[in-house]
Motif scaffolding. Structure first.
Motif, PDB file in Angstrom:
ATOM      1  N   THR A  45      50.165  40.403  44.493  1.00  0.00           N
ATOM      2  CA  THR A  45      49.500  39.524  43.381  1.00  0.00           C
ATOM      3  C   THR A  45      48.686  40.206  42.802  1.00  0.00           C
ATOM      4  O   THR A  45      48.498  39.993  41.510  1.00  0.00           O
ATOM      5  CB  THR A  45      48.849  38.222  44.464  1.00  0.00           C
ATOM      6  N   GLU A  46      47.685  40.934  43.417  1.00  0.00           N
ATOM      7  CA  GLU A  46      47.058  41.809  42.551  1.00  0.00           C
ATOM      8  C   GLU A  46      47.346  42.648  41.759  1.00  0.00           C
ATOM      9  O   GLU A  46      47.090  43.035  40.563  1.00  0.00           O
ATOM     10  CB  GLU A  46      45.635  42.399  43.610  1.00  0.00           C
ATOM     11  N   HIS A  47      48.193  43.337  42.242  1.00  0.00           N
ATOM     12  CA  HIS A  47      49.058  44.449  41.590  1.00  0.00           C
ATOM     13  C   HIS A  47      49.819  44.109  40.152  1.00  0.00           C
ATOM     14  O   HIS A  47      49.677  44.205  39.243  1.00  0.00           O
ATOM     15  CB  HIS A  47      50.052  45.311  42.511  1.00  0.00           C
TER      16      HIS A  47
ATOM     17  N   SER B 295      49.154  41.040  38.893  1.00  0.00           N
ATOM     18  CA  SER B 295      48.152  40.553  37.824  1.00  0.00           C
ATOM     19  C   SER B 295      47.556  41.834  36.938  1.00  0.00           C
ATOM     20  O   SER B 295      47.311  41.466  35.823  1.00  0.00           O
ATOM     21  CB  SER B 295      46.835  39.989  38.760  1.00  0.00           C
ATOM     22  N   ARG B 296      47.521  42.860  37.604  1.00  0.00           N
ATOM     23  CA  ARG B 296      46.993  44.255  36.912  1.00  0.00           C
ATOM     24  C   ARG B 296      48.175  44.977  35.768  1.00  0.00           C
ATOM     25  O   ARG B 296      47.758  45.137  34.498  1.00  0.00           O
ATOM     26  CB  ARG B 296      46.491  45.161  37.666  1.00  0.00           C
ATOM     27  N   TYR B 297      49.437  45.030  36.311  1.00  0.00           N
ATOM     28  CA  TYR B 297      50.464  45.679  35.601  1.00  0.00           C
ATOM     29  C   TYR B 297      51.619  44.717  35.085  1.00  0.00           C
ATOM     30  O   TYR B 297      52.595  45.416  34.450  1.00  0.00           O
ATOM     31  CB  TYR B 297      50.812  46.845  36.477  1.00  0.00           C
ATOM     32  N   GLY B 298      51.699  43.522  35.741  1.00  0.00           N
ATOM     33  CA  GLY B 298      52.855  42.741  35.105  1.00  0.00           C
ATOM     34  C   GLY B 298      54.027  42.739  36.342  1.00  0.00           C
ATOM     35  O   GLY B 298      54.192  43.958  36.974  1.00  0.00           O
TER      36      GLY B 298
ATOM     37  N   ASP C 229      44.938  32.217  31.700  1.00  0.00           N
ATOM     38  CA  ASP C 229      43.942  33.063  32.249  1.00  0.00           C
ATOM     39  C   ASP C 229      44.806  34.329  32.979  1.00  0.00           C
ATOM     40  O   ASP C 229      44.128  35.509  32.993  1.00  0.00           O
ATOM     41  CB  ASP C 229      43.045  32.224  33.170  1.00  0.00           C
ATOM     42  N   GLU C 230      45.721  33.996  33.568  1.00  0.00           N
ATOM     43  CA  GLU C 230      46.510  34.897  34.407  1.00  0.00           C
ATOM     44  C   GLU C 230      47.664  35.396  33.723  1.00  0.00           C
ATOM     45  O   GLU C 230      48.964  35.174  34.118  1.00  0.00           O
ATOM     46  CB  GLU C 230      46.723  34.463  35.863  1.00  0.00           C
ATOM     47  N   ARG C 231      47.436  36.205  32.603  1.00  0.00           N
ATOM     48  CA  ARG C 231      48.796  36.556  31.604  1.00  0.00           C
ATOM     49  C   ARG C 231      49.865  37.345  32.328  1.00  0.00           C
ATOM     50  O   ARG C 231      50.962  37.283  32.159  1.00  0.00           O
ATOM     51  CB  ARG C 231      48.276  37.304  30.494  1.00  0.00           C
ATOM     52  N   LYS C 232      49.108  38.363  33.190  1.00  0.00           N
ATOM     53  CA  LYS C 232      50.236  38.940  33.842  1.00  0.00           C
ATOM     54  C   LYS C 232      51.114  38.289  34.956  1.00  0.00           C
ATOM     55  O   LYS C 232      52.388  38.622  35.059  1.00  0.00           O
ATOM     56  CB  LYS C 232      49.432  40.165  34.588  1.00  0.00           C
TER      57      LYS C 232
END
Length: 205
Positions: free
Chosen positions: A28-30, A32-35, A112-115
């Motif tokens: 989820t974190e990854h 969120s950052r890179y798509g 807010d969470e575009r990725k």
């Protein structure tokens, strides 16, 4: 909202395994950052510090991981909707709260969470089971409100219940489906009140 299979995608290994949960959190974190679309399982394995083969012990594909993340996001929205509905007095106000909360919660996630939006878009496009189950549960909640409204005399009783619930869901769908929501950002402020009022007028006995 109807009994459904809580497992959104085929998975390997124990369903409650701590490592499985750790993979989902890290993914989820990854994402969120890179798509989602640009990330491979190999990329994810390197980021988490696991081997690709080890991840495949718990998830058979990147989509299986995406489905779990999608399910978690949709359950968060659903929990927020149900809390708002449960706190309202009377079926008409419950319906208004459902519209308002569904729109605001969906908008917050997808703006807010575009990725993470990429996962939601893939889920909607490919009709992942997580999204199909979510639609069924929202329709089930609508039916519960409609049934209570008919019993209280607030809503008409002539139209078949499932037909009415489906029609109302279709009114809501542009603000629940991420592929449609992106084209309706300009109307999210006034849409919940206008649409719920229109629906309530149509339900008047």
């Amino acid at each position: 909202m109807n009994t459904l299979n809580d497992a959104p995608a085929p998975a390997r290994g124990p369903a409650e395994h701590d490592i499985r949960d750790q993979i989902v959190v890290a993914a989820t974190e990854h994402f969120s950052r890179y798509g989602y679309t640009r990330t491979t399982v190999s990329d994810l394995a390197k980021a988490i510090g696991f081997s690709k083969a080890y991840i495949y012990k718990f998830f058979e594909s990147k989509q299986a991981i995406g489905e779990m993340i999608c399910t978690n996001c949709l359950r968060g929205i659903e929990t927020e909707i149900r809390a708002a509905v449960d706190s309202a007095d009377g079926p008409p106000e419950k319906l208004r709260r459902l519209f308002k909360t569904a729109v605001t919660a969906s908008l917050r996630l997808f703006s807010d969470e575009r990725k993470l939006y990429e996962i939601a878009a893939s889920a909607a496009t490919e009709k992942w089971q997580a999204t199909l189950d979510y639609e069924v549960r929202i329709k089930g909640l609508l039916q519960d409100i409609l049934l209570a409204g008919r019993q209280s005399g607030d809503f008409e009783r002539k139209t078949p219940l499932d037909e009415t619930a489906t029609a109302i869901y279709l009114v809501l769908r542009p603000y629940l489906n991420p592929l449609l929501l992106q084209h309706n950002f300009d109307h999210t402020d006034e849409a919940p009140a206008h649409l719920s009022n229109l629906v309530l007028r149509s339900l008047s006995p």
